[in-house]
Design a protein around this motif. Structure first.
Motif, PDB file in Angstrom:
ATOM      1  N   VAL A   1       7.008  11.864   1.760  1.00  0.00           N
ATOM      2  CA  VAL A   1       7.329  12.431   0.445  1.00  0.00           C
ATOM      3  C   VAL A   1       6.937  13.905   0.391  1.00  0.00           C
ATOM      4  O   VAL A   1       7.732  14.763  -0.005  1.00  0.00           O
TER       5      VAL A   1
ATOM      6  N   ALA B   1       0.496   4.130  -2.730  1.00  0.00           N
ATOM      7  CA  ALA B   1       0.168   5.492  -2.318  1.00  0.00           C
ATOM      8  C   ALA B   1       1.129   6.494  -2.948  1.00  0.00           C
ATOM      9  O   ALA B   1       0.727   7.541  -3.423  1.00  0.00           O
TER      10      ALA B   1
ATOM     11  N   ALA C   1       0.518   3.830   4.194  1.00  0.00           N
ATOM     12  CA  ALA C   1       0.311   4.612   2.977  1.00  0.00           C
ATOM     13  C   ALA C   1       0.366   6.100   3.325  1.00  0.00           C
ATOM     14  O   ALA C   1       1.044   6.884   2.659  1.00  0.00           O
TER      15      ALA C   1
ATOM     16  N   VAL D   1      -4.227  10.367   2.765  1.00  0.00           N
ATOM     17  CA  VAL D   1      -3.699   9.894   1.484  1.00  0.00           C
ATOM     18  C   VAL D   1      -4.379  10.629   0.341  1.00  0.00           C
ATOM     19  O   VAL D   1      -3.726  11.115  -0.594  1.00  0.00           O
TER      20      VAL D   1
ATOM     21  N   SER E   1       3.982   7.165   4.294  1.00  0.00           N
ATOM     22  CA  SER E   1       4.870   7.310   3.141  1.00  0.00           C
ATOM     23  C   SER E   1       4.571   8.610   2.399  1.00  0.00           C
ATOM     24  O   SER E   1       5.488   9.315   1.961  1.00  0.00           O
ATOM     25  N   MET E   2       3.269   8.921   2.271  1.00  0.00           N
ATOM     26  CA  MET E   2       2.918  10.145   1.562  1.00  0.00           C
ATOM     27  C   MET E   2       3.387  11.378   2.326  1.00  0.00           C
ATOM     28  O   MET E   2       3.867  12.339   1.727  1.00  0.00           O
TER      29      MET E   2
ATOM     30  N   SER F   1       0.819  -1.211   0.000  1.00  0.00           N
ATOM     31  CA  SER F   1       0.000   0.000   0.000  1.00  0.00           C
ATOM     32  C   SER F   1       0.854   1.262   0.000  1.00  0.00           C
ATOM     33  O   SER F   1       0.478   2.269  -0.601  1.00  0.00           O
ATOM     34  N   SER F   2       2.027   1.219   0.645  1.00  0.00           N
ATOM     35  CA  SER F   2       2.853   2.429   0.658  1.00  0.00           C
ATOM     36  C   SER F   2       3.404   2.711  -0.736  1.00  0.00           C
ATOM     37  O   SER F   2       3.584   3.864  -1.111  1.00  0.00           O
TER      38      SER F   2
END
Lengths: 93, 515, 91
Positions: free
Chosen positions: C30, B218, C23, C83, C26-27, B214-215
């Motif tokens: 970034v 995403a 998720a 997300v 990670s976003m 999922s990462s």
């Protein structure tokens, strides 16, 4: 490598012997004075650390630490198994 | 639910252990064997017990490449021979999608006769991480869940263990079997804890992009395939649909070496073989570091020019490769390899004694209540512990008994070995159900006999008996397997004798086993 | 029955919740920390195993099933919103 293994075995034996319950199993009806116990504990820990130093110097940092971690477990198991049969072996002789 | 944290962890440890213990044992056992997968390969493929040439010329790989070319393979992976795997292995997919593996002599390049076995690299090793269940990748997910549960078991085990330091070295084999089992479970668990945790985590982290994608989704959205390119610098180019010859393999490797400085490749992966756009991926063998780092160089197959070179240098990627390296043991270090094997066996002991303790502490109660729970788990435990050992040995014995190229009922030789493995495993389960508590003794004797039979059959069918294999350096892997098998023979016999004696000495136990 | 629900919640719910959390993490890495895409994704996935372990242990230790359901649901919803929002900003 062999020296490191011997150090580890000796270190674990000292640590095991420093526990009053194990001590009285090995030395029948033996009493372990508190101060001796603590001294044995420190000496045992020092021997384990000594093995780490030897392995890191001989095998390099990553292999040395990895080998030390693996040997640490294996030698501790060896000591535990020896202790399990030691009283029997002593009383047999 | 249970009132306190410790009580709920106790519940969790007990039940997840009983439910998944058998599967975990199978995974640990196959993983432990995979530590010596290449050595088992040598044992099961006698024609591959070869010596490495003093000076290996990469051009020796040409016939292997030609064979893949003749099969019209879209890509071919060629493993460079090394100390543990002294043959050139070529792997590819045929035009019809079927998988092919051929072995070639490292000195002459001639093809070796088909050994008709999946041996360790294609049966035992994949069993370790997929259970050989390929449907929808189901095996990966079951093993993944088992890996997670192994960590849960480690955490909950530490929580419920009250006197973790006081019991550090406590193992009392003279006590009742139930107490001694728990002691052994504690010793194997506590003293081996770092290994059990690291091996479970690293096993999961190897497949991080499969288990937790999922990462990646995403961050990359539609173009998740870019991840491989950005993280590991993979390079692809379409075929030119124009025939062309590949330059010398020695030239390709020399080009790669000019990037690395020192080191040898562990594989050459040719994409678009025979095409003008052929490209060769050359990977540096990571046998001098713990990390399973891939340092790849892409070389144009026709011009011999370098196309791209890459090595993971970013912290997260490097960490991931290091953790994977801890699990893969692709480094050259025989002491560590044996230590992993020993610790893997300790893991097997941990799981087996855990299951055994559950059975032993409920046997009486369940019998009085007329419940079958303990009886069923007891039989399953026997089959999953000694049963899988017997099945593995039967797999090896079958390998030495069947003639090369043999087949029966339309089943090819490699498949027969695998059918025997599963059939024997099933028989072990039936035997465990039928004979109840006596099953341990019988199955230990079976292990002892089969292991001895494997050693004798190896000597008879290949002529490589222990005296000869010990004298010859290149046959040491075979000697190692034979010696380990002989040790298994002795240990299994001792355990069988001990169990039989304790059943005689304790009338209550023998009554129970008789009932 | 309750045990079955709890197990399903821990394994399936825990997995979905963890996936949503990593998720989002990670976003964030970034968009706000400026980490490289491949790095953020790798780190997020590896953290997933630790988070999942914690969630599983917790869902077997927490006595009230309803509390686990609510917490997991809330964290998952929050992560998914993050997300979506961050995705809109960055693209």
């Amino acid at each position: 490598m062999m020296i490191a293994v011997l150090l580890l075995l000796a270190g674990w034996s000292l640590l095991a012997g420093s526990q009053p319950r194990q001590f009285s199993r090995i030395v029948r009806h033996g009493h372990l004075p508190n101060r001796t116990g603590i001294a044995m504990r420190w000496a045992g820990a020092a021997l384990l650390m000594g093995a780490l130093v030897i392995l890191v110097r001989g095998e390099g940092p990553s292999f040395g630490v990895l080998a030390w971690a693996c040997l640490l477990s294996i030698s501790a198991m060896a000591v535990a198994l020896t202790l399990a049969w030691l009283p029997k072996a002593i009383s047999a002789t | 639910m249970e009132p306190t944290f410790r009580a709920s962890m106790n519940w969790l440890h007990t039940w997840s252990g009983v439910v998944l213990g058998s599967l975990l044992f199978a995974i640990f056992w196959m993983g432990t064997l995979s530590v010596f997968d290449k050595e088992i390969d040598r044992w099961m493929m006698p024609a591959s017990r070869l010596a490495l040439p003093e000076q290996f010329s990469y051009e020796t790989m040409r016939p292997a490449y030609k064979a893949a070319l003749a099969a019209k393979a879209p890509a071919v992976l060629m493993l460079v021979p090394n100390e543990r795997n002294p043959v050139i292995t070529a792997l590819w997919r045929n035009a019809d999608g079927s998988f092919a593996q051929r072995l070639f002599d490292p000195s002459t390049g001639t093809e070796l006769p088909d050994q008709g076995t999946f041996a360790a690299s294609r049966f035992i090793y994949p069993f370790h991480y997929t259970l050989n269940l390929k449907v929808f990748g189901l095996g990966y997910w079951i093993v993944g869940l088992c890996g997670m549960m192994m960590m849960v078991l480690c955490v909950s085990g530490v929580v419920i263990h009250r006197k973790i330091f006081a019991d550090f070295f406590t193992f009392r084999p003279e006590r009742k079997i139930r107490r001694a089992t728990l002691d052994l479970h504690n010793v194997a668990g506590v003293l081996g804890l770092p290994f059990h945790v690291v091996i479970s985590v690293s096993g999961l982290v190897i497949l991080f992009s499969l288990y937790f994608p999922s990462s990646i989704w995403a961050v990359y959205r539609q173009d998740a395939r870019l991840f491989g390119r950005e993280a590991y610098g993979s390079y692809v180019r379409p075929p030119a649909r124009q025939a062309a010859d590949l330059v010398s393999f020695d030239a390709i490797v020399a080009k790669a070496r000019s990037v690395w400085g020192r080191g040898e490749p562990n594989y050459l992966y040719v994409f678009n073989p025979g095409d003008a756009a052929a490209c060769v991926q050359v990977n540096r063998a990571s046998e001098d570091v713990v990390s399973n780092i891939s340092h790849v160089v892409y070389v144009d197959g026709v011009t011999g020019e370098m196309l791209s070179a890459n090595k993971p240098e970013k912290p997260a990627a490097v960490t991931q490769r290091f953790i994977a390296g801890l699990h893969f043991i692709q480094f050259r270090h025989w002491t560590l390899r044996w230590l992993y094997f020993g610790l893997g066996l300790a893991g097997c002991v941990l799981i087996a004694t855990g299951l055994l303790f559950w059975v032993e502490s409920r046997r009486e109660r369940h019998r009085k209540l007329g419940r079958s729970g303990a009886r069923v788990v007891a039989a399953v435990t026997v089959a999953s512990v000694t049963g899988i050992l017997i099945a593995t040995l039967a797999f090896m014995v079958t390998n030495r008994v069947l003639p090369l190229g043999g087949s029966a009922f339309g089943i090819e030789r490699p498949a027969i070995e695998i059918v025997v493995f599963h059939l024997v495993w099933l028989l072990a389960l039936l035997h465990a159900f039928v004979s109840g508590g006596r099953a341990w003794v019988g199955q230990c004797w079976t292990i002892s006999v089969l292991a001895l039979a494997a050693v004798l059959l190896n000597a008879l069918t290949t002529g490589d008996h222990l005296i000869r294999t010990l004298a010859d350096r290149q046959l040491w892997p075979v000697a190692g397997i034979d010696i380990t098998l002989l040790m298994a023979t002795v240990i299994a016999a001792c355990v069988a004798l001990r169990l039989a004696r304790s059943a005689l000495a304790d009338p209550r136990a023998s009554q129970e086993t008789g009932a | 029955m309750k045990i079955f629900a709890r197990t399903a919640l821990a394994i399936v719910g825990g997995y979905l919740g963890t996936s949503a959390i990593i998720a989002a993490l990670s976003m964030i890495a970034v968009a706000m920390v400026g980490m490289e895409r491949s790095e953020a994704a790798t780190l997020g996935s590896m953290l997933g195993f630790v988070i999942y372990l914690g969630v599983m242990i917790w869902s077997f230790a927490e006595p009230a099933l309803i509390r686990i359901t609510l917490w997991l649901g809330a964290v998952t919803a929050l992560s998914l919103t993050l997300v979506l929002l961050l995705g809109r900003f960055t693209s």
